[in-house]
Design an enzyme around this catalytic site. Structure first.
Site, PDB file in Angstrom:
ATOM      1  N   GLY A 137       5.406   0.344 -49.964  1.00 24.94           N
ATOM      2  CA  GLY A 137       4.508   0.145 -51.090  1.00 24.94           C
ATOM      3  C   GLY A 137       4.939   1.031 -52.231  1.00 24.94           C
TER       4      GLY A 137
ATOM      5  N   GLY B  54       5.290   4.752 -51.269  1.00 22.86           N
ATOM      6  CA  GLY B  54       6.190   5.194 -50.225  1.00 22.86           C
ATOM      7  C   GLY B  54       6.435   4.116 -49.191  1.00 22.86           C
TER       8      GLY B  54
ATOM      9  CG  ASP C  43      -9.160   2.721 -50.195  1.00 18.12           C
ATOM     10  OD1 ASP C  43      -9.832   1.814 -50.727  1.00 18.12           O
ATOM     11  OD2 ASP C  43      -7.915   2.710 -50.154  1.00 18.12           O
TER      12      ASP C  43
ATOM     13  CE  LYS D 229       0.574   7.155 -46.303  1.00 19.06           C
ATOM     14  NZ  LYS D 229      -0.902   7.206 -46.230  1.00 19.06           N
TER      15      LYS D 229
ATOM     16  CB  VAL E 155       4.982   3.230 -42.749  1.00 23.49           C
ATOM     17  CG1 VAL E 155       4.837   3.465 -41.250  1.00 23.49           C
ATOM     18  CG2 VAL E 155       3.836   3.864 -43.486  1.00 23.49           C
TER      19      VAL E 155
END
Length: 548
Positions: free
Chosen positions: A18, A21, A132, A38, A23
């Site tokens: 994304g 960063g 979130d 991550k 994973v």
């Protein structure tokens, strides 16, 4: 893309990526344990606000012990990169599961809600609010159980952490930047529960302003849910935080009573079985270990601002609606321009030269910290002792939601779900103050709050400045107006300078009468000594504009 890898691990493939960063699937070389790593992206690693936020997430996870939350093994930070080494959760995201079958059976939706509430409750017990919660951040395992991931914008309970979250799941109080509270997580979990039950989100505004108003003032769509669980939906989606369960754990007892009464004593076993079957199907069709990166995108929203709308749908908010809509519009502007976010202030940029660890478990061992290797461009210093986990502090600048990405089967490297209030071109930079730098104080954050229009030409705002000492600080505030967002702004009056000392936090009440006729108002602040977060700014769409 950075080729830096965490020492002591062998990376096999990328699981997802994304804007913030990626994973990767890796193996701990000493124990052979598979893990998820991550990585903070190379572009964000050089920006201290993002590094502090990434570090804060690791500190939080290091202090959180829960069977319902993906655990942390190690945090590593050096001059060449930063990474969180986490438990590898074999499973699929709830978003992927819903994309293949929605709505879910009520028992399955209840099992998901219960598991999420238990994970949130463990966080709430140590004073942490997730902020979130959404389907992308819930991983469903092949046995039908689930785990909560991605505490990237979590905040300490009661702190004013700004406007942040994913729009479709944000509680009414999140839209106005109210202090973080567990009740907001309950709201988000219930919104996701509603989506599981019905196949759609509770509200579907055409733009952020409309979506915000629906969450704040719209009727609760409980009638769309099955009758036996409508009371749970009404309770969890209540507009006022004090009308919802105060903590996620409080909601579990209500859920179990409603589920048992409506679906029988074996509701949980049946629901878990259905989730296991769906997860197995998703894993069979798209196995998480398949090669190549995968990307998924969370909510996006688009707001169009015009002076003369082609569709005559005038927007004339007042009072509470104006405040909420202004926040939503600021969010849309930030989504469009991708301005940097500011992050909780843990440490200083200078700490990037060291390797830091916040460890809750060692891969392949029963306790103790995993060895932490510094990776500097000079001879490695000795690694410090593992940091004591702590909950994150308040975000340095009011923040707003953006879209993110998540990686199946592991922690999500979501695109930054928060960005800072806009340092737009709509205003001139603040004038530097003449106060000399103080050697015994540093400004750690500058935060605006409550920026709102109070009259045809007047506005108020509050400004909070936090320091690490009691030495003198000078704060310069500049107001400006502009005809369009992101356009060339015109300074409105002179700069105001406030000098403070004797404390570590100062809150300054601001008010201004605008002489300019611009549709947009902007306020920005800088400090001397310069703030670690670069200062703060906010833009407000006035009643002179229309929205369509």
């Amino acid at each position: 893309m950075s080729t830096w890898a965490v020492p002591g691990y062998t990376e096999s493939r990328e699981l997802g990526s994304g804007a913030s960063g990626r994973v990767a699937l890796a193996v701990h070389e000493e124990s052979g344990l598979p893990v998820a790593v991550k990585y903070l992206s190379e572009s964000l690693r050089t920006r201290p606000g993002f590094v502090r936020d990434f570090r804060a997430e690791a500190r939080l996870l290091g202090g959180l012990r829960s069977a319902h939350v993906a655990g942390l093994y190690e945090y590593v930070e050096g001059p060449d990169g930063a990474a969180i080494v986490m438990e590898l959760v074999e499973g699929v995201s709830l978003r992927a599961l819903l994309s293949r079958q929605a709505p879910l059976a009520p028992e399955a939706a209840l099992v998901l809600l219960k598991g999420s509430l238990l994970g949130l409750a463990d966080a709430h017990r140590i004073g942490v609010v997730h902020r979130d919660y959404k389907p992308e951040n819930v991983l469903v395992r092949p046995d039908g159980t689930s785990k909560l991931v991605d505490f990237g914008i979590a905040a300490a309970d009661g702190t004013t952490a700004g406007i942040a979250g994913t729009p479709s799941y944000m509680a009414p109080e999140q839209w106005t930047g109210s202090p973080a509270s567990p009740a907001a997580d309950v709201y988000a979990a219930t919104a996701t529960f509603f989506e599981c039950l019905t196949g759609r989100k509770p509200y579907a505004g055409e733009n952020l302003a409309e979506l915000a108003l629906q969450h704040v003032d719209g009727p609760i769509p409980a009638d769309a849910a099955p009758e036996p669980v409508r009371a749970l939906v009404r309770r969890g989606l209540a507009k006022a935080p004090d009308q919802r369960p105060a903590h996620a754990g409080d909601f579990v007892a209500e859920l179990e009573a409603a589920a048992g009464g409506a679906y029988g004593a074996d509701w949980e076993e049946r629901g878990r079985g259905r989730l296991a079957a769906l997860a197995a199907l998703c894993l069979l069709l798209v196995p998480p270990s398949s090669g190549g990166p995968r990307n998924s995108v969370t909510d996006t929203a688009r707001t169009v601002l015009t002076r003369t709308p082609r569709v005559l749908r005038a927007w004339r908010p007042g009072g509470r609606s104006l405040l909420v809509s202004a926040a939503a519009i600021a969010a849309a502007l930030l989504l469009a321009y991708g301005i940097d976010r500011q992050a909780p202030a843990f440490g200083t940029p200078g700490e990037a030269a060291q390797a830091l660890a916040t460890t809750s478990a060692q891969p392949g061992a029963t306790g103790g910290a995993l060895p932490v290797t510094a990776v500097p461009d000079t001879p490695a210093p000795s690694a410090p002792a593992p940091a004591t986990p702590s909950a994150p502090a308040a975000s340095a600048t009011p923040t707003v939601p953006t879209a993110g990405t998540s990686a199946p089967a592991t922690a999500s490297p979501s695109a930054p779900p928060t960005v800072a209030a806009p340092p737009t071109a709509a205003s001139s930079p603040a004038e530097p103050t003449t106060a000399p730098p103080s050697p015994d104080v540093a400004v750690t954050s500058v935060v605006f709050g409550g920026f709102r229009q109070t009259g045809t030409a007047t506005a108020t705002a509050s400004l909070t400045v936090t320091t690490d000492g009691t030495g003198p600080v000078a704060v310069t505030v500049v107001w400006s107006t502009a005809e369009a967002s992101g356009g060339t702004g015109i300074r409105d009056g002179g700069a105001d300078t406030y000098r403070r000392s004797g404390s570590t936090q100062y809150t300054i009440a601001l008010d201004h009468t605008f002489q300019g006729t611009g549709c947009y108002w902007d306020v920005r602040a800088s400090t001397q000594p310069a703030s670690a977060d670069g200062g703060a700014s906010q833009e407000l769409l006035t009643r002179r504009c229309t929205l369509r």
